[in-house]
Design an enzyme around this catalytic site. Structure first.
Site, PDB file in Angstrom:
ATOM      1  N   TYR A 107     -10.812  24.013 -21.775  1.00 23.53           N
ATOM      2  CA  TYR A 107      -9.896  23.066 -21.133  1.00 23.53           C
ATOM      3  C   TYR A 107      -8.536  23.124 -21.812  1.00 23.53           C
ATOM      4  CZ  TYR A 107      -7.905  18.529 -19.864  1.00 23.53           C
ATOM      5  OH  TYR A 107      -7.075  17.521 -19.450  1.00 23.53           O
ATOM      6  N   ASP A 178     -18.680  21.093 -25.568  1.00 20.98           N
ATOM      7  CA  ASP A 178     -18.181  20.222 -24.506  1.00 20.98           C
ATOM      8  C   ASP A 178     -19.114  20.395 -23.308  1.00 20.98           C
ATOM      9  OD1 ASP A 178     -16.890  19.059 -22.331  1.00 20.98           O
ATOM     10  OD2 ASP A 178     -14.893  19.642 -23.009  1.00 20.98           O
ATOM     11  N   LYS A 203     -15.247  11.933 -15.934  1.00 17.38           N
ATOM     12  CA  LYS A 203     -15.666  12.854 -14.878  1.00 17.38           C
ATOM     13  C   LYS A 203     -17.026  12.459 -14.295  1.00 17.38           C
ATOM     14  CE  LYS A 203     -11.919  15.235 -15.985  1.00 17.38           C
ATOM     15  NZ  LYS A 203     -11.528  14.733 -17.294  1.00 17.38           N
TER      16      LYS A 203
END
Length: 383
Positions: A107, A178, A203
């Site tokens: 990310y 993650d 999310k």
């Protein structure tokens, strides 16, 4: 599953599945008159001589969410104001002049954190391809931390977490995974030997695009203690209402993820056969280069995220996105609504993805409606 360590919350049966734990963990203990749901505690100040004396010390609503996430991932959970706040706190575990092994397709917000720390002379970063397991393990030699994603954003690359963790552990390097795209229902990295698990609960866990919240789950209590102190001292605390919403979202995670994942697989299959699509990235497809690894390390499913590359120009891709009526052209992911965006529009992703790559977060709409929208937009621009 681990039992709840908190007598304030309902006891968990170690034989329950993750789907059941997601519904039950963190609820108030079942005593007469107790509410079924954890209440929202809105207070900045508490009466002294207790564990919580001020709003940065803790909150009963956070506590319920942390109990639930800790039970799901098999460790001790610490929540933060956002996924990036949680990531920044984890990064602070790296000692001065330390070395971090970071996936090149991680990310971009996380890459920005470590880029700045490296520019400031705080640490050094070794960039690796997350699906090149040998390279990741070799880079862990002499490093202080390996940071990978279970399913990497935005190319939907699957890392071999068991092999990476084993190699890092042999070298005395801690591993951060993650698992935002996977959630605890598709992978429990602590069970695979990882030291720390990160979730952007904004999310899929929250699931309704209405909150910001990050969560870290630790194997080592010392890591959790450090993160709690960091959160307190830096004020990176989650809001009580956000924590309440995240816990409520967690209750339906299993059914939401199952539905979205089934639709994602069907859309990926159809897109892979579409004349106006040059490539699809989804490990649930048998022909995907990540498929074999995903079947091994994500045996319960490949998730609800996919990417595809339009067989056209950037301008044509933007025109396709503009013609979509059902899919929203927006960032973020994991909500009940489907979202799509061209990722190369972000400087942080432009160097790692093709210019026409579109990331699609599949929601809960009827899959035929989603397909009609996608197919119609593709054909209206490219024929």
């Amino acid at each position: 599953m681990t039992e709840s360590p908190d007598p304030a919350h309902v006891d968990l049966d170690p034989g329950w599945t993750a789907d059941t734990v997601a519904v039950q963990a963190g609820r108030p203990a079942r005593v007469p008159g107790a509410p079924m749901n954890a209440p929202i505690t809105l207070s900045s100040t508490y009466v002294q001589d207790a564990t919580i004396e001020y709003g940065r010390d803790g909150n009963e609503t956070w506590g319920a969410l942390e109990t639930a996430l800790g039970a799901l991932d098999g460790g001790r959970a610490v929540t933060f104001a956002s996924g990036l706040a949680a990531s920044t706190a984890i990064a602070a575990l790296v000692p001065p002049d330390g070395i971090v092994v970071l996936a090149s397709v991680a990310y971009h917000g996380v890459r920005n954190i470590f880029d700045r720390m490296q520019a400031d002379g705080r640490l050094s970063v070794r960039m690796v391809q997350p699906d090149d397991t040998g390279a990741v393990v070799a880079a862990a030699d002499g490093a202080d931390m390996v940071w990978v994603e279970s399913i990497a954003n935005p190319l939907i690359v699957v890392a071999d977490i068991p092999a990476i963790v084993a190699g890092a552990r042999e070298r005395g390097t801690i591993t951060v995974v993650d698992a935002t795209f996977a959630t605890p229902l598709r992978q429990r990295p602590l069970d695979l030997g990882a030291d720390i698990v990160l979730h952007s609960a904004t999310k899929l866990i929250g699931g309704h695009s209405d909150l910001l919240l990050g969560a870290v789950v630790c194997r080592d209590p010392a890591h959790a203690d450090f993160l709690v102190a960091y959160r307190h001292d830096h004020g990176a605390i989650p809001g009580a209402f956000d924590a309440f919403l995240a816990l409520r979202g967690l209750r339906t995670l299993a059914v939401r993820l199952d539905r979205a994942e089934a639709s994602a697989e069907e859309l990926a299959r159809r897109l892979a056969a579409h004349p106006n699509v040059s490539k699809v990235h989804y490990p649930g497809l048998p022909g995907d280069p990540q498929h074999e690894r995903a079947a091994r390390v994500l045996p319960n499913g490949s998730g609800s995220m996919l990417s595809f590359e339009v067989a056209g120009t950037v301008e044509q891709t933007e025109a396709i996105l503009a013609r979509l009526r059902l899919l929203a052209h927006a960032t973020s992911l994991g909500g009940v609504e489907s979202l799509i965006e061209r990722r190369a529009r972000y400087a942080g992703d432009a160097s790692i993805v093709g210019p026409t790559l579109c990331r699609l977060s599949v929601g809960l709409e009827n899959v035929e409606d989603l397909w009609a929208d996608l197919d119609g937009a593709l054909r209206s621009v490219l024929g």
